[in-house]
Enzyme design. Structure first.
Site, short mmCIF file in Angstrom:
data_model
loop_
_atom_site.label_atom_id
_atom_site.label_comp_id
_atom_site.label_asym_id
_atom_site.label_seq_id
_atom_site.Cartn_x
_atom_site.Cartn_y
_atom_site.Cartn_z
N SER A 1 11.75 39.32 -24.52
CA SER A 1 12.09 41.26 -25.18
C SER A 1 10.93 42.02 -25.54
CB SER A 1 13.84 40.94 -25.93
OG SER A 1 13.34 41.24 -27.56
N ASP B 1 3.24 35.86 -23.23
CA ASP B 1 4.74 37.15 -23.03
C ASP B 1 4.17 38.08 -21.48
OD1 ASP B 1 5.79 35.03 -24.29
OD2 ASP B 1 7.00 35.96 -25.49
N GLY C 1 13.44 34.94 -27.93
CA GLY C 1 12.53 34.08 -27.06
C GLY C 1 12.24 33.91 -26.11
N LEU C 2 13.05 34.68 -25.77
CA LEU C 2 13.54 35.46 -23.87
C LEU C 2 11.91 36.51 -23.88
CD1 LEU C 2 17.02 34.57 -22.92
CD2 LEU C 2 14.94 33.17 -22.71
N PRO D 1 18.64 39.37 -24.38
CA PRO D 1 18.99 39.18 -25.16
C PRO D 1 17.92 39.87 -26.39
CG PRO D 1 19.14 37.96 -24.27
CD PRO D 1 19.05 38.23 -22.79
N ALA E 1 7.90 41.68 -25.22
CA ALA E 1 6.84 42.37 -24.08
C ALA E 1 7.45 42.85 -22.97
CB ALA E 1 5.94 40.56 -23.90
N ALA E 2 8.26 42.69 -23.01
CA ALA E 2 8.84 43.11 -21.60
C ALA E 2 9.26 44.52 -21.84
CB ALA E 2 10.39 42.50 -21.71
#
Ligand code: PMV
Length: 302
Positions: free
Chosen positions: A89, A133, A86-87, A82, A91-92
Protein backbone atom coordinates in the site's frame (compact mmCIF):
# COMPACT_ATOMS: atom_id res chain seq x y z
CA UNK A 1 -12.35 22.53 -10.80
CA UNK A 2 -9.41 21.20 -12.71
CA UNK A 3 -8.23 17.89 -11.30
CA UNK A 4 -6.30 14.80 -12.34
CA UNK A 5 -6.72 11.22 -11.14
CA UNK A 6 -4.18 8.41 -11.24
CA UNK A 7 -4.13 5.00 -9.63
CA UNK A 8 -1.56 2.31 -8.86
CA UNK A 9 -1.86 -1.33 -7.79
CA UNK A 10 -0.71 -3.22 -4.72
CA UNK A 11 1.27 -6.41 -5.00
CA UNK A 12 2.08 -9.78 -3.61
CA UNK A 13 5.66 -11.07 -3.52
CA UNK A 14 5.79 -14.69 -4.67
CA UNK A 15 9.52 -15.26 -4.21
CA UNK A 16 12.57 -13.57 -2.73
CA UNK A 17 11.40 -10.98 -0.18
CA UNK A 18 14.13 -9.89 2.22
CA UNK A 19 16.82 -11.55 0.06
CA UNK A 20 15.99 -8.91 -2.57
CA UNK A 21 17.28 -6.24 -0.16
CA UNK A 22 20.71 -7.95 -0.49
CA UNK A 23 20.63 -8.02 -4.28
CA UNK A 24 19.02 -11.41 -4.98
CA UNK A 25 16.24 -11.68 -7.58
CA UNK A 26 12.61 -11.63 -6.48
CA UNK A 27 9.26 -12.18 -8.18
CA UNK A 28 6.16 -10.05 -7.59
CA UNK A 29 2.67 -9.94 -9.06
CA UNK A 30 0.43 -6.85 -9.17
CA UNK A 31 -3.00 -7.07 -7.55
CA UNK A 32 -6.13 -5.53 -8.94
CA UNK A 33 -6.52 -3.62 -5.69
CA UNK A 34 -5.54 -0.02 -6.17
CA UNK A 35 -4.82 3.26 -4.48
CA UNK A 36 -6.43 6.13 -6.39
CA UNK A 37 -5.23 9.72 -6.00
CA UNK A 38 -6.95 12.83 -7.31
CA UNK A 39 -4.84 16.00 -7.36
CA UNK A 40 -6.31 19.50 -7.69
CA UNK A 41 -5.12 23.09 -7.39
CA UNK A 42 -5.99 24.76 -4.09
CA UNK A 43 -4.95 27.63 -1.82
CA UNK A 44 -3.43 25.48 0.93
CA UNK A 45 -2.19 21.88 0.54
CA UNK A 46 -4.50 19.28 2.09
CA UNK A 47 -4.44 15.50 1.91
CA UNK A 48 -7.85 13.85 2.25
CA UNK A 49 -8.44 10.15 2.82
CA UNK A 50 -5.09 8.90 4.08
CA UNK A 51 -2.66 11.01 6.00
CA UNK A 52 0.89 9.72 6.23
CA UNK A 53 4.30 11.43 6.10
CA UNK A 54 4.82 9.42 2.93
CA UNK A 55 2.10 11.39 1.10
CA UNK A 56 3.72 14.70 1.99
CA UNK A 57 7.07 13.41 0.65
CA UNK A 58 5.36 12.18 -2.52
CA UNK A 59 3.83 15.64 -3.03
CA UNK A 60 7.23 17.30 -2.58
CA UNK A 61 8.88 14.88 -5.00
CA UNK A 62 6.19 15.41 -7.66
CA UNK A 63 6.20 19.21 -7.32
CA UNK A 64 9.97 19.26 -7.68
CA UNK A 65 9.69 17.17 -10.86
CA UNK A 66 7.25 19.66 -12.42
CA UNK A 67 9.32 22.66 -11.21
CA UNK A 68 6.59 23.83 -8.81
CA UNK A 69 8.33 23.25 -5.46
CA UNK A 70 6.61 25.03 -2.60
CA UNK A 71 3.30 25.54 -4.44
CA UNK A 72 0.04 24.31 -2.91
CA UNK A 73 -1.64 21.19 -4.26
CA UNK A 74 -4.41 19.10 -2.70
CA UNK A 75 -4.74 15.34 -2.97
CA UNK A 76 -7.76 13.13 -2.32
CA UNK A 77 -6.98 9.43 -1.76
CA UNK A 78 -9.12 6.34 -2.02
CA UNK A 79 -8.02 2.74 -1.69
CA UNK A 80 -9.46 -0.75 -1.76
CA UNK A 81 -6.07 -2.15 -0.79
CA UNK A 82 -5.63 -3.19 2.86
CA UNK A 83 -3.03 -0.92 4.50
CA UNK A 84 0.21 -2.08 6.20
CA UNK A 85 -0.25 -5.82 5.71
CA UNK A 86 2.50 -6.45 3.16
CA UNK A 87 0.43 -5.86 0.03
CA UNK A 88 2.35 -2.78 -1.08
CA UNK A 89 0.00 0.00 0.00
CA UNK A 90 2.78 2.51 0.70
CA UNK A 91 4.41 2.12 -2.71
CA UNK A 92 1.01 2.21 -4.46
CA UNK A 93 0.18 5.41 -2.57
CA UNK A 94 3.50 7.02 -3.52
CA UNK A 95 3.11 6.06 -7.20
CA UNK A 96 -0.53 7.20 -7.41
CA UNK A 97 0.13 10.53 -5.66
CA UNK A 98 3.14 11.38 -7.83
CA UNK A 99 1.33 10.38 -11.04
CA UNK A 100 -1.77 12.43 -10.13
CA UNK A 101 0.26 15.60 -9.44
CA UNK A 102 2.53 15.33 -12.47
CA UNK A 103 -0.60 14.61 -14.53
CA UNK A 104 -2.29 17.73 -13.11
CA UNK A 105 0.61 19.78 -14.48
CA UNK A 106 0.44 18.01 -17.83
CA UNK A 107 3.66 16.01 -17.44
CA UNK A 108 4.07 12.24 -17.56
CA UNK A 109 7.39 10.96 -16.20
CA UNK A 110 8.87 7.83 -17.76
CA UNK A 111 8.14 4.62 -15.83
CA UNK A 112 11.73 4.51 -14.71
CA UNK A 113 11.62 8.10 -13.43
CA UNK A 114 8.32 7.46 -11.65
CA UNK A 115 9.82 4.34 -10.07
CA UNK A 116 12.86 6.31 -8.85
CA UNK A 117 10.72 9.07 -7.36
CA UNK A 118 8.48 6.55 -5.55
CA UNK A 119 11.56 4.74 -4.26
CA UNK A 120 12.84 8.01 -2.74
CA UNK A 121 9.46 8.44 -1.06
CA UNK A 122 9.51 4.85 0.28
CA UNK A 123 12.71 5.70 2.13
CA UNK A 124 10.52 7.85 4.41
CA UNK A 125 8.85 4.71 5.76
CA UNK A 126 11.75 2.31 5.77
CA UNK A 127 15.39 3.15 5.42
CA UNK A 128 16.59 0.46 3.06
CA UNK A 129 13.84 -0.46 0.58
CA UNK A 130 14.91 -2.78 -2.24
CA UNK A 131 12.53 -1.04 -4.65
CA UNK A 132 10.47 -4.12 -5.54
CA UNK A 133 7.22 -2.54 -4.30
CA UNK A 134 7.34 0.64 -6.44
CA UNK A 135 8.70 -1.41 -9.39
CA UNK A 136 5.68 -3.73 -9.50
CA UNK A 137 3.25 -0.91 -8.74
CA UNK A 138 4.50 1.16 -11.69
CA UNK A 139 4.72 -1.74 -14.14
CA UNK A 140 1.85 -4.09 -13.17
CA UNK A 141 1.63 -7.72 -14.33
CA UNK A 142 4.35 -9.99 -13.00
CA UNK A 143 8.03 -9.07 -12.76
CA UNK A 144 11.41 -10.42 -11.85
CA UNK A 145 13.16 -7.64 -9.93
CA UNK A 146 16.77 -7.22 -8.98
CA UNK A 147 18.02 -4.26 -7.01
CA UNK A 148 20.10 -1.85 -9.09
CA UNK A 149 19.42 -3.86 -12.23
CA UNK A 150 15.75 -3.36 -12.94
CA UNK A 151 12.81 -5.48 -14.00
CA UNK A 152 12.07 -8.26 -16.41
CA UNK A 153 8.37 -8.68 -17.21
CA UNK A 154 7.17 -12.28 -16.76
CA UNK A 155 4.55 -13.94 -18.94
CA UNK A 156 2.46 -15.99 -16.57
CA UNK A 157 1.63 -19.50 -17.74
CA UNK A 158 -0.49 -22.18 -16.11
CA UNK A 159 -3.81 -22.23 -14.41
CA UNK A 160 -3.69 -21.20 -10.78
CA UNK A 161 -5.31 -18.94 -8.23
CA UNK A 162 -3.53 -17.00 -5.52
CA UNK A 163 -5.31 -16.98 -2.19
CA UNK A 164 -4.09 -14.45 0.36
CA UNK A 165 -4.59 -14.90 4.10
CA UNK A 166 -4.28 -11.87 6.36
CA UNK A 167 -3.27 -12.71 9.94
CA UNK A 168 -4.54 -9.32 11.10
CA UNK A 169 -1.31 -8.95 13.09
CA UNK A 170 0.28 -5.52 12.52
CA UNK A 171 3.93 -5.37 11.45
CA UNK A 172 6.56 -2.94 10.35
CA UNK A 173 8.63 -3.57 7.23
CA UNK A 174 11.50 -1.46 8.60
CA UNK A 175 11.63 -3.46 11.85
CA UNK A 176 11.63 -6.80 10.00
CA UNK A 177 14.33 -5.66 7.56
CA UNK A 178 16.42 -4.59 10.56
CA UNK A 179 15.86 -7.97 12.24
CA UNK A 180 17.17 -9.71 9.10
CA UNK A 181 20.14 -7.32 8.94
CA UNK A 182 21.14 -8.32 12.48
CA UNK A 183 20.77 -12.01 11.64
CA UNK A 184 22.91 -11.54 8.51
CA UNK A 185 25.57 -9.68 10.46
CA UNK A 186 25.78 -12.36 13.15
CA UNK A 187 25.77 -15.36 10.80
CA UNK A 188 27.66 -14.33 7.66
CA UNK A 189 28.34 -17.85 6.37
CA UNK A 190 24.80 -19.09 6.95
CA UNK A 191 23.57 -15.85 5.35
CA UNK A 192 25.60 -16.50 2.20
CA UNK A 193 24.23 -20.04 1.82
CA UNK A 194 20.66 -18.87 2.38
CA UNK A 195 21.11 -16.06 -0.14
CA UNK A 196 22.40 -18.50 -2.73
CA UNK A 197 19.42 -20.78 -2.07
CA UNK A 198 16.97 -17.87 -2.39
CA UNK A 199 18.55 -16.91 -5.70
CA UNK A 200 18.25 -20.47 -7.08
CA UNK A 201 14.64 -20.65 -5.93
CA UNK A 202 13.79 -17.41 -7.76
CA UNK A 203 15.39 -18.53 -11.03
CA UNK A 204 13.73 -21.96 -10.91
CA UNK A 205 10.44 -20.25 -10.08
CA UNK A 206 10.81 -17.95 -13.08
CA UNK A 207 11.10 -20.98 -15.37
CA UNK A 208 8.19 -22.73 -13.67
CA UNK A 209 5.99 -19.61 -13.94
CA UNK A 210 6.68 -19.22 -17.64
CA UNK A 211 6.13 -22.93 -18.34
CA UNK A 212 3.02 -23.00 -16.18
CA UNK A 213 4.45 -25.79 -14.02
CA UNK A 214 2.22 -25.08 -11.04
CA UNK A 215 3.23 -28.17 -9.04
CA UNK A 216 6.87 -27.09 -9.11
CA UNK A 217 5.93 -23.50 -8.34
CA UNK A 218 4.02 -24.58 -5.25
CA UNK A 219 6.90 -26.71 -4.03
CA UNK A 220 9.30 -23.79 -4.49
CA UNK A 221 6.97 -21.52 -2.49
CA UNK A 222 7.13 -24.00 0.39
CA UNK A 223 10.93 -24.03 0.25
CA UNK A 224 11.03 -20.21 0.09
CA UNK A 225 8.81 -20.10 3.17
CA UNK A 226 11.30 -22.36 4.95
CA UNK A 227 14.09 -19.87 4.24
CA UNK A 228 11.99 -16.99 5.55
CA UNK A 229 11.21 -18.96 8.69
CA UNK A 230 14.92 -19.67 9.04
CA UNK A 231 15.84 -15.98 9.03
CA UNK A 232 13.24 -15.29 11.69
CA UNK A 233 10.46 -13.44 9.88
CA UNK A 234 7.61 -15.93 10.27
CA UNK A 235 5.25 -16.05 13.24
CA UNK A 236 2.88 -18.51 14.84
CA UNK A 237 -0.09 -16.80 13.19
CA UNK A 238 1.55 -17.00 9.75
CA UNK A 239 2.51 -20.65 10.27
CA UNK A 240 -1.08 -21.50 11.22
CA UNK A 241 -2.41 -20.04 7.97
CA UNK A 242 0.38 -21.54 5.84
CA UNK A 243 -0.20 -25.04 7.23
CA UNK A 244 -3.99 -24.71 7.03
CA UNK A 245 -3.74 -23.78 3.34
CA UNK A 246 -1.37 -26.66 2.57
CA UNK A 247 -3.54 -29.15 4.42
CA UNK A 248 -6.59 -27.95 2.45
CA UNK A 249 -4.83 -28.81 -0.81
CA UNK A 250 -2.84 -25.69 -1.77
CA UNK A 251 0.08 -26.54 -4.08
CA UNK A 252 2.31 -24.33 -1.94
CA UNK A 253 2.07 -21.57 0.66
CA UNK A 254 4.38 -18.98 2.15
CA UNK A 255 4.39 -15.72 4.02
CA UNK A 256 4.55 -12.71 1.73
CA UNK A 257 6.22 -9.35 2.25
CA UNK A 258 8.13 -8.46 5.36
CA UNK A 259 6.53 -11.06 7.65
CA UNK A 260 6.22 -10.93 11.43
CA UNK A 261 2.46 -10.63 10.82
CA UNK A 262 0.62 -9.35 7.77
CA UNK A 263 -0.19 -11.83 5.01
CA UNK A 264 0.59 -15.25 3.58
CA UNK A 265 -0.16 -16.39 0.04
CA UNK A 266 -1.16 -19.82 -1.24
CA UNK A 267 -0.95 -21.15 -4.78
CA UNK A 268 -4.10 -23.10 -5.49
CA UNK A 269 -5.45 -25.12 -8.41
CA UNK A 270 -9.02 -24.20 -9.42
CA UNK A 271 -11.00 -26.90 -7.66
CA UNK A 272 -9.34 -26.41 -4.26
CA UNK A 273 -9.88 -22.64 -4.00
CA UNK A 274 -13.01 -22.81 -1.83
CA UNK A 275 -11.42 -25.37 0.52
CA UNK A 276 -8.29 -23.22 0.98
CA UNK A 277 -10.35 -20.06 1.56
CA UNK A 278 -12.38 -21.88 4.22
CA UNK A 279 -9.28 -23.38 5.85
CA UNK A 280 -7.64 -19.96 6.17
CA UNK A 281 -10.81 -18.55 7.71
CA UNK A 282 -11.07 -21.45 10.18
CA UNK A 283 -7.41 -20.97 11.15
CA UNK A 284 -8.21 -17.37 12.17
CA UNK A 285 -7.13 -15.50 9.03
CA UNK A 286 -9.00 -13.25 6.65
CA UNK A 287 -8.92 -14.93 3.24
CA UNK A 288 -9.00 -13.13 -0.09
CA UNK A 289 -8.84 -14.54 -3.61
CA UNK A 290 -6.18 -12.30 -5.15
CA UNK A 291 -7.19 -10.65 -8.42
CA UNK A 292 -4.03 -10.29 -10.55
CA UNK A 293 -3.67 -7.03 -12.51
CA UNK A 294 -1.83 -6.62 -15.80
CA UNK A 295 -2.08 -2.87 -15.38
CA UNK A 296 0.42 -0.82 -13.40
CA UNK A 297 0.10 2.93 -12.96
CA UNK A 298 -2.95 4.32 -14.70
CA UNK A 299 -3.27 7.99 -15.68
CA UNK A 300 -6.70 9.40 -16.32
CA UNK A 301 -9.07 12.12 -15.30
CA UNK A 302 -11.69 11.05 -12.77
O1 PMV B 1 6.55 -3.90 2.91
P1 PMV B 1 6.35 -5.32 2.46
O2 PMV B 1 5.74 -6.17 3.50
O3 PMV B 1 5.69 -5.41 1.14
O4 PMV B 1 7.84 -5.95 2.28
C1 PMV B 1 8.68 -5.54 1.27
C2 PMV B 1 9.64 -6.61 0.92
C3 PMV B 1 10.96 -6.65 1.69
O5 PMV B 1 11.81 -7.47 0.90
C4 PMV B 1 10.79 -7.28 3.06
C5 PMV B 1 11.60 -5.28 1.85
C6 PMV B 1 12.10 -4.64 0.57
O6 PMV B 1 12.38 -3.44 0.58
O7 PMV B 1 12.24 -5.35 -0.45
Amino acid sequence: MENFTASAPGKVILFGEHFVVYGEPAIAVALDLRVEATAYRCEKSIVEGLRTPLVERAIEEALRFVNRSGEAVCVRLRSNLPISVGLGSSAATAVAVIASITGLFGVKPSRDRLFRMALEVEKTVHVNPSGIDPAISVNGGAILYRRGWGIEPIKLGGDFTLVIGNTGVPRSTGAMVEKVRLFAENHPRVRDRLRAAASSIASEALEALEKGDVEKLGRLMDVNHGLLEAIGVSSLELERLVYAARRAGALGAKLTGAGGGGCMVALVAGKRVEAVVEAIRKAGGEPMVAPISRVGVLYGNG
